[in-house]
Design a protein around this motif. Structure first.
Motif, PDB file in Angstrom:
ATOM      1  N   GLY A  91       0.793  -1.219   0.000  1.00  0.00           N
ATOM      2  CA  GLY A  91       0.000   0.000   0.000  1.00  0.00           C
ATOM      3  C   GLY A  91       0.826   1.269   0.000  1.00  0.00           C
ATOM      4  O   GLY A  91       0.271   2.367  -0.064  1.00  0.00           O
ATOM      5  N   MET A  92       2.156   1.172   0.058  1.00  0.00           N
ATOM      6  CA  MET A  92       3.013   2.363   0.056  1.00  0.00           C
ATOM      7  C   MET A  92       2.861   3.141  -1.251  1.00  0.00           C
ATOM      8  O   MET A  92       2.671   2.565  -2.320  1.00  0.00           O
ATOM      9  CB  MET A  92       4.480   1.958   0.213  1.00  0.00           C
ATOM     10  N   ASN A  93       2.989   4.458  -1.162  1.00  0.00           N
ATOM     11  CA  ASN A  93       3.031   5.284  -2.368  1.00  0.00           C
ATOM     12  C   ASN A  93       4.482   5.515  -2.776  1.00  0.00           C
ATOM     13  O   ASN A  93       5.419   5.180  -2.044  1.00  0.00           O
ATOM     14  CB  ASN A  93       2.287   6.604  -2.150  1.00  0.00           C
ATOM     15  N   ASN A  94       4.660   6.093  -3.943  1.00  0.00           N
ATOM     16  CA  ASN A  94       6.016   6.305  -4.471  1.00  0.00           C
ATOM     17  C   ASN A  94       6.878   7.156  -3.553  1.00  0.00           C
ATOM     18  O   ASN A  94       8.070   6.900  -3.374  1.00  0.00           O
ATOM     19  CB  ASN A  94       5.941   6.946  -5.856  1.00  0.00           C
ATOM     20  N   ASN A  95       6.281   8.178  -2.970  1.00  0.00           N
ATOM     21  CA  ASN A  95       7.049   9.069  -2.095  1.00  0.00           C
ATOM     22  C   ASN A  95       7.576   8.308  -0.884  1.00  0.00           C
ATOM     23  O   ASN A  95       8.738   8.438  -0.501  1.00  0.00           O
ATOM     24  CB  ASN A  95       6.160  10.237  -1.652  1.00  0.00           C
ATOM     25  N   ASP A  96       6.716   7.482  -0.284  1.00  0.00           N
ATOM     26  CA  ASP A  96       7.138   6.702   0.884  1.00  0.00           C
ATOM     27  C   ASP A  96       8.181   5.653   0.506  1.00  0.00           C
ATOM     28  O   ASP A  96       9.112   5.379   1.272  1.00  0.00           O
ATOM     29  CB  ASP A  96       5.923   6.014   1.516  1.00  0.00           C
ATOM     30  N   ILE A  97       8.012   5.059  -0.676  1.00  0.00           N
ATOM     31  CA  ILE A  97       8.971   4.048  -1.123  1.00  0.00           C
ATOM     32  C   ILE A  97      10.353   4.671  -1.280  1.00  0.00           C
ATOM     33  O   ILE A  97      11.361   4.129  -0.811  1.00  0.00           O
ATOM     34  CB  ILE A  97       8.513   3.403  -2.447  1.00  0.00           C
ATOM     35  N   ILE A  98      10.405   5.829  -1.931  1.00  0.00           N
ATOM     36  CA  ILE A  98      11.694   6.497  -2.128  1.00  0.00           C
ATOM     37  C   ILE A  98      12.308   6.893  -0.790  1.00  0.00           C
ATOM     38  O   ILE A  98      13.506   6.705  -0.560  1.00  0.00           O
ATOM     39  CB  ILE A  98      11.526   7.723  -3.045  1.00  0.00           C
ATOM     40  N   ASN A  99      11.502   7.413   0.115  1.00  0.00           N
ATOM     41  CA  ASN A  99      12.019   7.773   1.440  1.00  0.00           C
ATOM     42  C   ASN A  99      12.574   6.555   2.163  1.00  0.00           C
ATOM     43  O   ASN A  99      13.589   6.624   2.862  1.00  0.00           O
ATOM     44  CB  ASN A  99      10.922   8.433   2.272  1.00  0.00           C
ATOM     45  N   SER A 100      11.891   5.415   1.991  1.00  0.00           N
ATOM     46  CA  SER A 100      12.320   4.192   2.662  1.00  0.00           C
ATOM     47  C   SER A 100      13.650   3.688   2.114  1.00  0.00           C
ATOM     48  O   SER A 100      14.576   3.383   2.875  1.00  0.00           O
ATOM     49  CB  SER A 100      11.253   3.110   2.510  1.00  0.00           C
ATOM     50  N   ILE A 101      13.757   3.603   0.786  1.00  0.00           N
ATOM     51  CA  ILE A 101      14.965   3.014   0.201  1.00  0.00           C
ATOM     52  C   ILE A 101      16.136   3.999   0.156  1.00  0.00           C
ATOM     53  O   ILE A 101      17.249   3.621  -0.195  1.00  0.00           O
ATOM     54  CB  ILE A 101      14.691   2.437  -1.203  1.00  0.00           C
ATOM     55  N   ARG A 102      15.868   5.228   0.523  1.00  0.00           N
ATOM     56  CA  ARG A 102      16.940   6.216   0.551  1.00  0.00           C
ATOM     57  C   ARG A 102      17.535   6.378   1.947  1.00  0.00           C
ATOM     58  O   ARG A 102      18.712   6.689   2.086  1.00  0.00           O
ATOM     59  CB  ARG A 102      16.409   7.570   0.069  1.00  0.00           C
ATOM     60  N   SER A 103      16.745   6.118   2.990  1.00  0.00           N
ATOM     61  CA  SER A 103      17.249   6.472   4.326  1.00  0.00           C
ATOM     62  C   SER A 103      16.930   5.467   5.432  1.00  0.00           C
ATOM     63  O   SER A 103      17.279   5.705   6.580  1.00  0.00           O
ATOM     64  CB  SER A 103      16.673   7.833   4.734  1.00  0.00           C
ATOM     65  N   LYS A 104      16.298   4.333   5.101  1.00  0.00           N
ATOM     66  CA  LYS A 104      15.890   3.415   6.167  1.00  0.00           C
ATOM     67  C   LYS A 104      16.506   2.034   5.979  1.00  0.00           C
ATOM     68  O   LYS A 104      15.819   1.032   5.819  1.00  0.00           O
ATOM     69  CB  LYS A 104      14.368   3.334   6.244  1.00  0.00           C
TER      70      LYS A 104
END
Length: 347
Positions: A91-104
């Protein structure tokens, strides 16, 4: 009137365009874009990976890859890839996905035990982190590192205490090795060092003896008694006569490669090796396998007794019968040898 209508028309078109653009932005950034049924999925981004490498992992997981590409480019992710293990939640959106794979970057639990060599350990660890087995083995056996920290090739395995540890997936070979040295030094508290000194053993010697104890008995409740036997032998200058060291010595020879020794025979006692504890007094040069923590603690906290011998117990497999005299021991050993012969175990 005409100009007024024209202005209204232009304004209306502008609103429609703005609305369309706003919808596009919302859809690109905030609409769900996952395409899997599980609650989460993970991607593993290698060190120095390109965007195309990340994209190839994401593509099966996303509904609209082009929308993701557009936002990734806008947020400059395509030129700023981070290595690691990353989670994408359903259910993640693109913005959340990018934030996740960039900093988590998420840590993982790695575990190891029962390894018989640095080569085996490197292979085991390479299946759990990014570093490959060749790089791990090279780092673990680096001569300058070993010398600086009081190890050599024979004792190097003793630095890796079996347990579970938290690491980032993209850990390098050197980082893994250095962290395990930290864990080793943390284990050797002043109290444990004092116990080793009281036994006239160094930490390396404690772990070497523990490797023999662990190969003799996997039963944690019996290991302190087994340790006590070997310490009694060391104190009086008696050879350890540990069968697992004979197996270790044999496995170094070409004729024993790809074989399993199930029964130690007299021929094994003639092997010319510093690990032959029937021929050599004292401890062998290093470990014969990775001991469990229970065996290390058993050596540091041995049972106090007068036993000098033990033989496997045919009636309690996994345990041993202990003896104070050679006569008692020979009787126990004959009983176990009869059991082996009855099972067709002759070598």
């Amino acid at each position: 009137m005409y100009i007024k209508k024209l202005l209204w028309a232009v304004a209306l078109i502008g609103l429609i365009i703005c609305g369309g653009f706003a919808y596009y932005i919302y859809n690109t950034m905030f609409s769900s874009n996952t395409n899997f049924e599980n609650e989460n999925a993970y991607i593993y981004v290698p060190t120095n990976a390109s965007y195309n490498e990340v994209r190839s992992q994401l593509e099966p997981l996303l509904k609209d890859m082009e929308a993701f590409d557009a936002l990734a480019k806008q947020k400059k992710y395509t030129t700023n890839i981070k290595a690691g293990r990353f989670e994408i939640t359903k259910g993640m959106n693109n913005n959340d996905i990018i934030n996740s794979i960039r900093s988590k970057n998420l840590p993982i639990k790695i575990a190891f035990n029962n390894q018989h060599s640095i080569k085996d350990l490197a292979a085991r660890i390479s299946k759990q982190i990014e570093a490959d087995s060749v790089a791990l083995e090279k780092a673990m056996l680096d001569p300058s590192f070993l010398t600086k920290n009081g190890f050599n090739e024979a004792t190097a395995l003793g630095m890796y205490l079996p347990n579970s540890y938290e690491f980032f997936w993209n850990t390098s070979a050197e980082t893994f090795r250095d962290r395990m040295l930290t864990e080793y030094n943390r284990f050797w508290t002043e109290e444990r060092k004092a116990k080793a000194e009281k036994l006239n053993l160094s930490p390396n010697e404690v772990i070497t003896l523990a490797s023999i104890v662990h190969e003799e008995s996997k039963k944690a409740d019996e290991q302190p008694r087994v340790a006590g036997v070997y310490l009694n032998r060391l104190r009086i200058g008696m050879p350890l006569q540990a069968d697992p060291t004979l197996k270790f010595a044999a496995y170094q020879l070409p004729e024993y490669q790809n074989t399993i020794i199930r029964r130690v025979l007299n021929i094994h006692k003639t092997i010319n090796s510093p690990y032959n504890t029937y021929q050599n007094v004292g401890l062998p040069p290093g470990l014969i396998a990775m001991p469990d923590l229970s065996a290390i603690k058993a050596v540091l906290n041995p049972e106090s007794h007068k036993y000098l011998y033990f033989a496997a117990d045919a009636k309690r497999l996994g345990y041993h019968k202990f003896a104070k005299t050679l006569g008692q021991h020979n009787n126990n050993a004959r009983e176990y040898h009869r059991y082996l012969s009855s099972q067709g175990i002759n070598k």
